[in-house]
Design a protein around this motif. Structure first.
Motif, PDB file in Angstrom:
ATOM      1  N   ALA A   1       0.841  -1.200   0.000  1.00  0.00           N
ATOM      2  CA  ALA A   1       0.000   0.000   0.000  1.00  0.00           C
ATOM      3  C   ALA A   1       0.873   1.247   0.000  1.00  0.00           C
ATOM      4  CB  ALA A   1      -0.903   0.010   1.227  1.00  0.00           C
ATOM      5  N   THR A   2       0.366   2.293  -0.634  1.00  0.00           N
ATOM      6  CA  THR A   2       1.028   3.591  -0.608  1.00  0.00           C
ATOM      7  C   THR A   2       0.267   4.492   0.362  1.00  0.00           C
ATOM      8  OG1 THR A   2      -0.346   4.466  -2.392  1.00  0.00           O
ATOM      9  CG2 THR A   2       1.712   3.351  -3.031  1.00  0.00           C
ATOM     10  N   ALA A   3       0.838   5.637   0.649  1.00  0.00           N
ATOM     11  CA  ALA A   3       0.148   6.600   1.511  1.00  0.00           C
ATOM     12  C   ALA A   3      -1.171   7.015   0.871  1.00  0.00           C
ATOM     13  CB  ALA A   3       1.034   7.819   1.752  1.00  0.00           C
ATOM     14  N   ARG A   4      -1.166   7.159  -0.443  1.00  0.00           N
ATOM     15  CA  ARG A   4      -2.393   7.536  -1.157  1.00  0.00           C
ATOM     16  C   ARG A   4      -3.480   6.477  -0.968  1.00  0.00           C
ATOM     17  NH1 ARG A   4      -2.067   9.835  -6.936  1.00  0.00           N
ATOM     18  NH2 ARG A   4      -3.529  11.446  -6.392  1.00  0.00           N
ATOM     19  N   ASP A   5      -3.098   5.201  -0.992  1.00  0.00           N
ATOM     20  CA  ASP A   5      -4.068   4.124  -0.788  1.00  0.00           C
ATOM     21  C   ASP A   5      -4.735   4.239   0.573  1.00  0.00           C
ATOM     22  OD1 ASP A   5      -3.549   2.843  -3.262  1.00  0.00           O
ATOM     23  OD2 ASP A   5      -1.855   1.752  -2.395  1.00  0.00           O
ATOM     24  N   GLU A   6      -3.970   4.637   1.571  1.00  0.00           N
ATOM     25  CA  GLU A   6      -4.535   4.737   2.911  1.00  0.00           C
ATOM     26  C   GLU A   6      -5.306   6.038   3.132  1.00  0.00           C
ATOM     27  OE1 GLU A   6      -2.216   3.478   6.154  1.00  0.00           O
ATOM     28  OE2 GLU A   6      -1.915   1.509   5.253  1.00  0.00           O
ATOM     29  N   LEU A   7      -4.980   7.074   2.369  1.00  0.00           N
ATOM     30  CA  LEU A   7      -5.682   8.348   2.518  1.00  0.00           C
ATOM     31  C   LEU A   7      -6.981   8.406   1.716  1.00  0.00           C
ATOM     32  CD1 LEU A   7      -2.641  10.775   2.361  1.00  0.00           C
ATOM     33  CD2 LEU A   7      -4.035  10.234   4.368  1.00  0.00           C
ATOM     34  N   ARG A   8      -6.994   7.799   0.545  1.00  0.00           N
ATOM     35  CA  ARG A   8      -8.152   7.881  -0.345  1.00  0.00           C
ATOM     36  C   ARG A   8      -9.454   7.419   0.307  1.00  0.00           C
ATOM     37  NH1 ARG A   8      -7.055   5.275  -5.752  1.00  0.00           N
ATOM     38  NH2 ARG A   8      -5.685   7.054  -5.958  1.00  0.00           N
ATOM     39  N   PRO A   9      -9.482   6.309   1.059  1.00  0.00           N
ATOM     40  CA  PRO A   9     -10.757   5.911   1.675  1.00  0.00           C
ATOM     41  C   PRO A   9     -11.312   6.934   2.663  1.00  0.00           C
ATOM     42  CG  PRO A   9      -9.225   4.079   1.675  1.00  0.00           C
ATOM     43  CD  PRO A   9      -8.452   5.285   1.238  1.00  0.00           C
TER      44      PRO A   9
ATOM     45  N   VAL B   1     -13.006  -2.481   3.074  1.00  0.00           N
ATOM     46  CA  VAL B   1     -13.450  -2.918   1.746  1.00  0.00           C
ATOM     47  C   VAL B   1     -12.808  -2.055   0.669  1.00  0.00           C
ATOM     48  CG1 VAL B   1     -15.468  -3.108   0.220  1.00  0.00           C
ATOM     49  CG2 VAL B   1     -15.623  -3.879   2.592  1.00  0.00           C
ATOM     50  N   VAL B   2     -12.846  -0.737   0.857  1.00  0.00           N
ATOM     51  CA  VAL B   2     -12.265   0.182  -0.119  1.00  0.00           C
ATOM     52  C   VAL B   2     -10.757   0.003  -0.189  1.00  0.00           C
ATOM     53  CG1 VAL B   2     -11.926   2.610  -0.715  1.00  0.00           C
ATOM     54  CG2 VAL B   2     -14.131   1.847   0.144  1.00  0.00           C
ATOM     55  N   LEU B   3     -10.118  -0.107   0.956  1.00  0.00           N
ATOM     56  CA  LEU B   3      -8.663  -0.251   0.998  1.00  0.00           C
ATOM     57  C   LEU B   3      -8.206  -1.546   0.330  1.00  0.00           C
ATOM     58  CD1 LEU B   3      -6.036   0.977   1.949  1.00  0.00           C
ATOM     59  CD2 LEU B   3      -6.395  -0.072   4.170  1.00  0.00           C
ATOM     60  N   LEU B   4      -8.857  -2.656   0.641  1.00  0.00           N
ATOM     61  CA  LEU B   4      -8.483  -3.927   0.025  1.00  0.00           C
ATOM     62  C   LEU B   4      -8.700  -3.904  -1.486  1.00  0.00           C
ATOM     63  CD1 LEU B   4      -9.836  -6.486   2.648  1.00  0.00           C
ATOM     64  CD2 LEU B   4      -7.445  -5.958   2.131  1.00  0.00           C
ATOM     65  N   SER B   5      -9.767  -3.249  -1.935  1.00  0.00           N
ATOM     66  CA  SER B   5     -10.033  -3.204  -3.377  1.00  0.00           C
ATOM     67  C   SER B   5      -8.959  -2.423  -4.130  1.00  0.00           C
ATOM     68  CB  SER B   5     -11.415  -2.607  -3.649  1.00  0.00           C
ATOM     69  OG  SER B   5     -11.445  -1.227  -3.348  1.00  0.00           O
ATOM     70  N   GLN B   6      -8.262  -1.538  -3.456  1.00  0.00           N
ATOM     71  CA  GLN B   6      -7.207  -0.753  -4.097  1.00  0.00           C
ATOM     72  C   GLN B   6      -5.888  -1.502  -4.194  1.00  0.00           C
ATOM     73  OE1 GLN B   6      -8.041   3.849  -3.224  1.00  0.00           O
ATOM     74  NE2 GLN B   6      -7.407   2.695  -1.445  1.00  0.00           N
ATOM     75  N   VAL B   7      -5.608  -2.397  -3.254  1.00  0.00           N
ATOM     76  CA  VAL B   7      -4.293  -3.049  -3.224  1.00  0.00           C
ATOM     77  C   VAL B   7      -4.287  -4.468  -3.775  1.00  0.00           C
ATOM     78  CG1 VAL B   7      -3.438  -1.614  -1.336  1.00  0.00           C
ATOM     79  CG2 VAL B   7      -4.563  -3.786  -0.814  1.00  0.00           C
ATOM     80  N   ILE B   8      -5.468  -5.076  -3.959  1.00  0.00           N
ATOM     81  CA  ILE B   8      -5.514  -6.403  -4.569  1.00  0.00           C
ATOM     82  C   ILE B   8      -5.384  -6.202  -6.074  1.00  0.00           C
ATOM     83  CG2 ILE B   8      -6.898  -8.475  -4.976  1.00  0.00           C
ATOM     84  CD1 ILE B   8      -8.204  -7.960  -2.239  1.00  0.00           C
ATOM     85  N   THR B   9      -4.321  -6.735  -6.644  1.00  0.00           N
ATOM     86  CA  THR B   9      -4.057  -6.529  -8.069  1.00  0.00           C
ATOM     87  C   THR B   9      -4.656  -7.620  -8.938  1.00  0.00           C
ATOM     88  OG1 THR B   9      -1.941  -7.681  -7.863  1.00  0.00           O
ATOM     89  CG2 THR B   9      -1.909  -5.276  -7.635  1.00  0.00           C
ATOM     90  N   ARG B  10      -4.905  -8.780  -8.350  1.00  0.00           N
ATOM     91  CA  ARG B  10      -5.424  -9.898  -9.129  1.00  0.00           C
ATOM     92  C   ARG B  10      -6.113 -10.862  -8.189  1.00  0.00           C
ATOM     93  NH1 ARG B  10      -2.917 -14.407  -9.453  1.00  0.00           N
ATOM     94  NH2 ARG B  10      -0.890 -13.545  -8.976  1.00  0.00           N
ATOM     95  N   LEU B  11      -7.225 -11.422  -8.661  1.00  0.00           N
ATOM     96  CA  LEU B  11      -7.932 -12.455  -7.911  1.00  0.00           C
ATOM     97  C   LEU B  11      -8.366 -13.503  -8.926  1.00  0.00           C
ATOM     98  CD1 LEU B  11      -9.006 -13.427  -5.215  1.00  0.00           C
ATOM     99  CD2 LEU B  11     -11.070 -12.103  -5.614  1.00  0.00           C
TER     100      LEU B  11
END
Length: 167
Positions: free
Chosen positions: A74-82, A97-107
């Motif tokens: 995660a980047t700082a932006r990933d943690e700030l955006r939610p 939910v929002v944070l995980l959706s930003q950092v999961i690159t593939r499922l």
């Protein structure tokens, strides 16, 4: 201190005014052309993406089960955006939910993981991903110390792949 507002229209003008003047007798040097082809990424020894296997798995609309995936650091932006997301403001529990959706690159075969997908995951998988996120971003690894309930022997397991108890 006086500040000047720059718009797209006057950006070129501002750059010309603020750039150092070149002497009239010196020829203008063109910058070198970029090398053909993409530049290979540099390996800095930092692992930025981690593979995982969900305990239950996500079942998509077509009925396909997706268990293997990847999560990036995660980047700082990933943690700030939610924090500015209206869904999180209305319900703070939605932050993960929002944070995980930003950092999961593939499922599985899904490469566009969004909040709707994380919402439809089983609670055990979301709890697994929250713990996985914490381990990857806080501790920098995916190993966990565990103790056998029968022999009380201590050992480490890697949470990123395989089922617990498998070698």
């Amino acid at each position: 201190m006086r500040r000047r507002t720059v718009t797209a229209g006057n950006l070129e003008e501002l750059l010309e005014v603020t750039s150092p003047a070149q002497a009239a007798d010196q020829p203008q040097v063109q910058p070198p052309a970029p090398a053909p082809g993409p530049t290979p990424p540099q390996d800095h020894g930092l692992r930025t993406e981690f593979e995982f296997e969900l305990p239950r798995g996500y079942v998509d609309e077509a009925g396909t089960l997706h268990r293997h995936g990847a999560m990036r650091l995660a980047t700082a932006r990933d943690e700030l955006r939610p924090q500015i997301d209206l869904r999180v403001k209305e319900n703070p529990a939605y932050l993960s939910v929002v944070l995980l959706s930003q950092v999961i690159t593939r499922l599985g075969t899904i490469t566009d993981v969004h909040a709707g997908i994380v919402e439809r995951m089983y609670a055990t998988d979301v709890a697994f991903l929250q713990d996985f996120y914490r381990r990857v971003n806080s501790e920098g690894h995916t190993r966990a110390a565990v103790t056998c309930p029968h022999c009380e022997g201590a050992f480490e397991v890697d949470l990123s792949g395989g089922r617990l108890g498998e070698s």
